[in-house]
Design a protein around this motif. Structure first.
Motif, PDB file in Angstrom:
ATOM      1  N   LYS A 122      -4.479  14.817 -13.588  1.00  0.00           N
ATOM      2  CA  LYS A 122      -5.492  15.396 -12.702  1.00  0.00           C
ATOM      3  C   LYS A 122      -6.897  15.165 -13.254  1.00  0.00           C
ATOM      4  N   ASN A 123      -7.085  15.376 -14.550  1.00  0.00           N
ATOM      5  CA  ASN A 123      -8.397  15.178 -15.173  1.00  0.00           C
ATOM      6  C   ASN A 123      -8.833  13.718 -15.124  1.00  0.00           C
ATOM      7  N   LEU A 124      -7.884  12.800 -15.406  1.00  0.00           N
ATOM      8  CA  LEU A 124      -8.225  11.377 -15.370  1.00  0.00           C
ATOM      9  C   LEU A 124      -8.549  10.946 -13.940  1.00  0.00           C
ATOM     10  N   GLU A 125      -7.785  11.442 -12.975  1.00  0.00           N
ATOM     11  CA  GLU A 125      -8.066  11.080 -11.577  1.00  0.00           C
ATOM     12  C   GLU A 125      -9.439  11.595 -11.149  1.00  0.00           C
ATOM     13  N   LEU A 126      -9.811  12.770 -11.602  1.00  0.00           N
ATOM     14  CA  LEU A 126     -11.139  13.302 -11.280  1.00  0.00           C
ATOM     15  C   LEU A 126     -12.228  12.388 -11.829  1.00  0.00           C
ATOM     16  N   GLU A 127     -12.072  11.949 -13.072  1.00  0.00           N
ATOM     17  CA  GLU A 127     -13.030  11.010 -13.678  1.00  0.00           C
ATOM     18  C   GLU A 127     -13.122   9.726 -12.880  1.00  0.00           C
ATOM     19  N   ILE A 128     -11.965   9.169 -12.548  1.00  0.00           N
ATOM     20  CA  ILE A 128     -11.925   7.897 -11.817  1.00  0.00           C
ATOM     21  C   ILE A 128     -12.532   8.056 -10.426  1.00  0.00           C
ATOM     22  N   SER A 129     -12.197   9.140  -9.744  1.00  0.00           N
ATOM     23  CA  SER A 129     -12.695   9.342  -8.379  1.00  0.00           C
ATOM     24  C   SER A 129     -14.215   9.467  -8.345  1.00  0.00           C
ATOM     25  N   GLN A 130     -14.793   9.976  -9.425  1.00  0.00           N
ATOM     26  CA  GLN A 130     -16.256  10.089  -9.490  1.00  0.00           C
ATOM     27  C   GLN A 130     -16.912   8.747  -9.825  1.00  0.00           C
ATOM     28  N   ALA A 131     -16.151   7.835 -10.398  1.00  0.00           N
ATOM     29  CA  ALA A 131     -16.695   6.530 -10.794  1.00  0.00           C
ATOM     30  C   ALA A 131     -16.578   5.468  -9.705  1.00  0.00           C
ATOM     31  N   ILE A 132     -15.694   5.706  -8.726  1.00  0.00           N
ATOM     32  CA  ILE A 132     -15.430   4.688  -7.701  1.00  0.00           C
ATOM     33  C   ILE A 132     -15.920   5.175  -6.335  1.00  0.00           C
ATOM     34  N   PRO A 133     -16.865   4.432  -5.727  1.00  0.00           N
ATOM     35  CA  PRO A 133     -17.285   4.796  -4.371  1.00  0.00           C
ATOM     36  C   PRO A 133     -16.120   4.685  -3.386  1.00  0.00           C
ATOM     37  N   PHE A 134     -16.091   5.564  -2.426  1.00  0.00           N
ATOM     38  CA  PHE A 134     -15.077   5.578  -1.358  1.00  0.00           C
ATOM     39  C   PHE A 134     -13.654   5.766  -1.895  1.00  0.00           C
ATOM     40  N   TYR A 135     -13.527   6.376  -3.047  1.00  0.00           N
ATOM     41  CA  TYR A 135     -12.215   6.561  -3.667  1.00  0.00           C
ATOM     42  C   TYR A 135     -11.239   7.266  -2.720  1.00  0.00           C
ATOM     43  N   HIS A 136     -11.636   8.420  -2.212  1.00  0.00           N
ATOM     44  CA  HIS A 136     -10.743   9.218  -1.367  1.00  0.00           C
ATOM     45  C   HIS A 136     -10.537   8.577   0.003  1.00  0.00           C
ATOM     46  N   LEU A 137     -11.562   7.929   0.523  1.00  0.00           N
ATOM     47  CA  LEU A 137     -11.433   7.281   1.826  1.00  0.00           C
ATOM     48  C   LEU A 137     -10.442   6.121   1.759  1.00  0.00           C
ATOM     49  N   LEU A 138     -10.525   5.310   0.721  1.00  0.00           N
ATOM     50  CA  LEU A 138      -9.589   4.191   0.594  1.00  0.00           C
ATOM     51  C   LEU A 138      -8.157   4.698   0.417  1.00  0.00           C
ATOM     52  N   GLU A 139      -8.005   5.790  -0.311  1.00  0.00           N
ATOM     53  CA  GLU A 139      -6.677   6.380  -0.471  1.00  0.00           C
ATOM     54  C   GLU A 139      -6.124   6.833   0.882  1.00  0.00           C
ATOM     55  N   LYS A 140      -6.971   7.458   1.700  1.00  0.00           N
ATOM     56  CA  LYS A 140      -6.527   7.905   3.017  1.00  0.00           C
ATOM     57  C   LYS A 140      -6.163   6.726   3.919  1.00  0.00           C
ATOM     58  N   ILE A 141      -6.938   5.646   3.838  1.00  0.00           N
ATOM     59  CA  ILE A 141      -6.648   4.458   4.649  1.00  0.00           C
ATOM     60  C   ILE A 141      -5.269   3.915   4.285  1.00  0.00           C
ATOM     61  N   ARG A 142      -4.990   3.830   2.989  1.00  0.00           N
ATOM     62  CA  ARG A 142      -3.678   3.315   2.574  1.00  0.00           C
ATOM     63  C   ARG A 142      -2.548   4.235   3.043  1.00  0.00           C
ATOM     64  N   ILE A 143      -2.740   5.522   2.903  1.00  0.00           N
ATOM     65  CA  ILE A 143      -1.708   6.478   3.331  1.00  0.00           C
ATOM     66  C   ILE A 143      -1.447   6.357   4.833  1.00  0.00           C
ATOM     67  N   HIS A 144      -2.506   6.298   5.617  1.00  0.00           N
ATOM     68  CA  HIS A 144      -2.332   6.209   7.068  1.00  0.00           C
ATOM     69  C   HIS A 144      -1.742   4.870   7.477  1.00  0.00           C
ATOM     70  N   PHE A 191       0.232   2.920   5.695  1.00  0.00           N
ATOM     71  CA  PHE A 191       1.592   2.735   5.181  1.00  0.00           C
ATOM     72  C   PHE A 191       2.562   3.819   5.650  1.00  0.00           C
ATOM     73  N   HIS A 192       2.103   5.068   5.726  1.00  0.00           N
ATOM     74  CA  HIS A 192       3.019   6.179   5.977  1.00  0.00           C
ATOM     75  C   HIS A 192       2.904   6.812   7.364  1.00  0.00           C
ATOM     76  N   ARG A 193       1.767   6.708   7.990  1.00  0.00           N
ATOM     77  CA  ARG A 193       1.567   7.520   9.193  1.00  0.00           C
ATOM     78  C   ARG A 193       1.587   6.686  10.472  1.00  0.00           C
ATOM     79  N   PHE A 194       0.479   6.045  10.834  1.00  0.00           N
ATOM     80  CA  PHE A 194       0.426   5.354  12.118  1.00  0.00           C
ATOM     81  C   PHE A 194       0.175   3.854  12.005  1.00  0.00           C
ATOM     82  N   GLY A 195      -0.345   3.409  10.900  1.00  0.00           N
ATOM     83  CA  GLY A 195      -0.765   2.020  10.774  1.00  0.00           C
ATOM     84  C   GLY A 195      -2.181   1.882  11.313  1.00  0.00           C
ATOM     85  N   CYS A 196      -3.052   1.272  10.539  1.00  0.00           N
ATOM     86  CA  CYS A 196      -4.438   1.057  10.971  1.00  0.00           C
ATOM     87  C   CYS A 196      -4.483  -0.241  11.771  1.00  0.00           C
TER      88      CYS A 196
END
Length: 199
Positions: free
Chosen positions: A77-99, A101-106
């Motif tokens: 959790k601590n390492l992911e927090l560090e990484i997420s602060q260092a990478i722009p659009f970290y959470h958005l890219l993660e959501k794109i991959r999840i959607h 691959f797992h949900r509807f397909g972009c």
């Protein structure tokens, strides 16, 4: 970008994912057709996200020297927090991959403007109303009373643009990947210093 620690299979895999993502981004930029460009961009999302997954997996496998805690989950959790602060659009890219691959397909862009909002999302009216509007400028939440909205990594797509809550605007997938991948070499370099090479 070259690895100093080529003996580490994990690090070799991380570099390979980085090169794949960069290559797919380059292919997308050379594509003339919007559909082909989008296909290459979506394909680049997977190795781009894999870089982070491989780094975080190293934490769980206790491959890093001097962990901050004996709790493996807390270290991740601590390492992911560090990484997420260092990478722009970290959470958005993660959501794109999840959607994708797992949900509807972009889906790729079309001649007609297509907007899509995927959840799961729950609108909870409590002594008032709650509504979620998809406007040309982004998402707007309307609520009164104690009403609320609960979402599990919801994603809003408008053709080849994705809504980023942090900036409150739509961003192209090309911009997301470009900025994300520009930050990756420093993240990998930092990871190399944490990697336990004696294992």
């Amino acid at each position: 970008m070259k690895s100093n620690n080529v003996s580490s299979p994990r690090l070799q895999g991380i570099y390979e994912q980085y090169y794949r993502a960069k290559r797919l981004l380059q292919l997308a930029r050379r594509s003339k057709k919007p559909h082909t460009k989008f296909t290459n961009l979506i394909a680049a999302v997977y190795p781009a996200r894999s870089i982070v997954e491989l780094i975080l997996e190293a934490t769980e496998k206790q491959e890093l020297k001097s962990p901050k805690s004996n709790d493996i989950k807390e270290n991740r959790k601590n390492l992911e927090l560090e990484i997420s602060q260092a990478i722009p659009f970290y959470h958005l890219l993660e959501k794109i991959r999840i959607h994708d691959f797992h949900r509807f397909g972009c889906l790729p862009p079309t001649k007609n403007k297509r907007r899509f909002y995927g959840g799961p999302v729950k609108l909870i009216a409590n002594q008032g109303v709650v509504a979620l509007l998809i406007t040309p400028n982004g998402l707007k939440l309307v609520k009164t009373g104690d009403s609320a909205i609960e979402g599990q990594r919801p994603l809003c797509q408008s053709n080849d643009m994705f809504f980023e809550e942090k900036s409150d605007k739509f961003v192209s997938l090309e911009e997301i990947l470009n900025d994300y991948l520009e930050a990756i070499p420093k993240v990998i370099s930092n990871f190399e210093t944490l990697l336990n090479t004696t294992q």
